[in-house]
Design a protein around this motif. Structure first.
Motif, PDB file in Angstrom:
ATOM      1  N   LYS A   1      26.981  69.036  90.631  1.00  0.00           N
ATOM      2  CA  LYS A   1      25.952  69.030  91.975  1.00  0.00           C
ATOM      3  C   LYS A   1      26.610  70.089  92.903  1.00  0.00           C
ATOM      4  O   LYS A   1      25.877  71.375  93.280  1.00  0.00           O
ATOM      5  N   SER A   2      27.867  70.061  92.912  1.00  0.00           N
ATOM      6  CA  SER A   2      28.537  71.278  93.925  1.00  0.00           C
ATOM      7  C   SER A   2      28.553  72.558  93.380  1.00  0.00           C
ATOM      8  O   SER A   2      28.330  73.365  93.860  1.00  0.00           O
ATOM      9  N   LEU A   3      28.716  72.682  91.958  1.00  0.00           N
ATOM     10  CA  LEU A   3      28.587  73.883  91.295  1.00  0.00           C
ATOM     11  C   LEU A   3      27.432  74.414  91.373  1.00  0.00           C
ATOM     12  O   LEU A   3      26.958  75.821  91.871  1.00  0.00           O
ATOM     13  N   ALA A   4      26.213  73.667  91.394  1.00  0.00           N
ATOM     14  CA  ALA A   4      24.590  74.157  91.784  1.00  0.00           C
ATOM     15  C   ALA A   4      24.660  74.611  93.043  1.00  0.00           C
ATOM     16  O   ALA A   4      23.926  75.713  93.115  1.00  0.00           O
ATOM     17  N   LYS A   5      25.276  73.959  93.773  1.00  0.00           N
ATOM     18  CA  LYS A   5      25.110  74.376  95.275  1.00  0.00           C
ATOM     19  C   LYS A   5      25.817  75.551  95.393  1.00  0.00           C
ATOM     20  O   LYS A   5      25.148  76.689  96.144  1.00  0.00           O
ATOM     21  N   THR A   6      26.861  76.023  94.952  1.00  0.00           N
ATOM     22  CA  THR A   6      27.601  77.152  95.075  1.00  0.00           C
ATOM     23  C   THR A   6      26.678  78.262  94.540  1.00  0.00           C
ATOM     24  O   THR A   6      26.773  79.137  95.186  1.00  0.00           O
TER      25      THR A   6
END
Ligand code: TRP
Length: 373
Positions: free
Chosen positions: A321-326
């Motif tokens: 999720k955090s990577l997708a946000k980045t």
């Protein structure tokens, strides 16, 4: 060179790599959803390297699972050509190998080809490659392998055992085979011409030692696959199992294109770099961003070509999720390259600090890991 052209050999990776083409050219198999499901049955969780396709190709991994499922345990074999210090890209197959060791309770044989790097590189003498082999072994041990099940050996120091297997292997390999497979020619030194049999020998080592066939799984970057192609052709002639393989992609260079290279220090972060040096390298890195803040805000950046993003993708942000946000905030122009570089430098700093502690502790453990004959 044309942007589209690329070269992958055991000694060189150049250009923008097309991994699907490599699968076709090398005749390997993609790791499919079905295979991932099968792995998940045994490991319960999938390593991020599998989920994200850092390991993307294989030969006979399904056969390894067939064997495992009927109680025939496999061993792992991987290695390192000690031409310099270890950089973060080298750790990818090792981290993954450690995961496989844990999940499948497998022994690991780890080859340090100090002979290969000496023979290949006109600048390096044998004392240097042997010294790097021990330096690199500290990083291997720091990955957390089980000392009871992990055997590291240097070619120059373990030859008494290796040679007997290499000689039996070499008898079945002609010059024209290695010429075609490795691009050798009449000017190649004869050490390199024989060398593929030394890299093949450990595939069969436990089988010969135990007097019965033991399946072998090799986790390695895909550039090594020519060695295993030759090894797989010869294995049946010796009455031995063909080694199976699982292949990783290359860790990108901090500069544009290519992979991290130990011979170009600014393109790579080394495990012995201080966090300060790592921060400087990250600061100077190529990115997928726009030349000015204004343009970045308007047009957004391109994470698909950005080494900073790849670092997060491969090693430093395993939360999907955090990577997708980045990814989104880079595309939208909300995230500036300078900010992203700072975030990465922080992650790299904590990684290096931890790794360097383990690396220092590994000095006293070395002899528990090294095989001697
Ligand atoms: N030739 C490899 C290199 O240059 C080192 C190596 C030896 C290796 N045996 C291996 C790598 C098995 C992967 C798997 O790095």
């Amino acid at each position: 060179m044309d942007e589209q052209e690329f070269v992958v050999t055991p000694w060189e990776v150049r250009g923008k790599v097309d991994y699907e083409k490599l699968i076709r050219d090398f005749g390997t198999n993609p790791i499919t959803e079905d295979l991932l499901e099968r792995i998940r049955k045994h490991t319960h969780e999938l390593h991020p390297f599998l989920r994200r396709g850092a390991f993307f190709s294989h030969r006979d991994f399904d056969w390894i699972l067939d064997k495992y499922e009927v109680g025939e345990k496999f061993f792992l074999y991987t290695g390192r050509g000690p031409s310099g210090h270890t950089h973060l890209g080298h750790l990818i197959p090792w981290i993954f190998t450690k995961y496989l060791q844990d999940k499948f309770d497998a022994e690991l044989y780890f080859q340090m080809t100090d002979d290969e790097k000496f023979l290949h590189d006109p600048e390096l003498n044998l004392n240097e490659t042997t010294k790097y082999a021990y330096e690199n072994a500290l990083d291997v041990i720091a990955c957390g392998f089980d000392p009871k099940k992990t055997f590291i050996f240097l070619d120059t120091e373990y030859m008494k055992t290796l040679y007997k297997i290499a000689a039996q292997f070499a008898k079945h390999v002609t010059f024209s085979t290695v010429k075609a497979a490795f691009g050798f020619d009449a000017s190649t030194n004869i050490g390199l011409i024989f060398f593929p049999s030394i890299q093949a020998a450990p595939c069969f080592f436990p089988s010969i030692l135990k007097g019965k066939n033991v399946p072998c799984l090799i986790p390695a970057a895909i550039d090594q696959s020519v060695y295993w192609r030759v090894a797989r052709d010869v294995a049946p002639k010796l009455g031995l199992y063909k080694p199976a393989e699982i292949h990783s992609k290359f860790f990108p260079s901090l500069m544009r294109g290519g992979k991290m290279s130990a011979s170009e220090p600014e393109t790579a972060i080394f495990t012995i770099d201080s966090p300060k040096v790592a921060k400087r390298k990250i600061g100077n890195a190529f990115t997928g961003g726009q030349p000015t803040i204004k343009e970045q805000r308007e047009k957004g950046g391109n994470p698909d070509i950005c080494p900073i993003y790849f670092y997060e993708y491969f090693l430093f942000d395993w939360d999907d999720k955090s990577l997708a946000k980045t990814y989104r905030s880079c595309r939208d122009g909300c995230l500036l390259c300078g900010e992203h570089k700072q975030t990465l430098a922080k992650s790299v700093k904590s990684f290096l600090t931890e790794h360097q502690k383990k690396r220092e502790k590994a000095r006293d453990k070395m002899e528990n890991f090294i095989l001697r004959d």
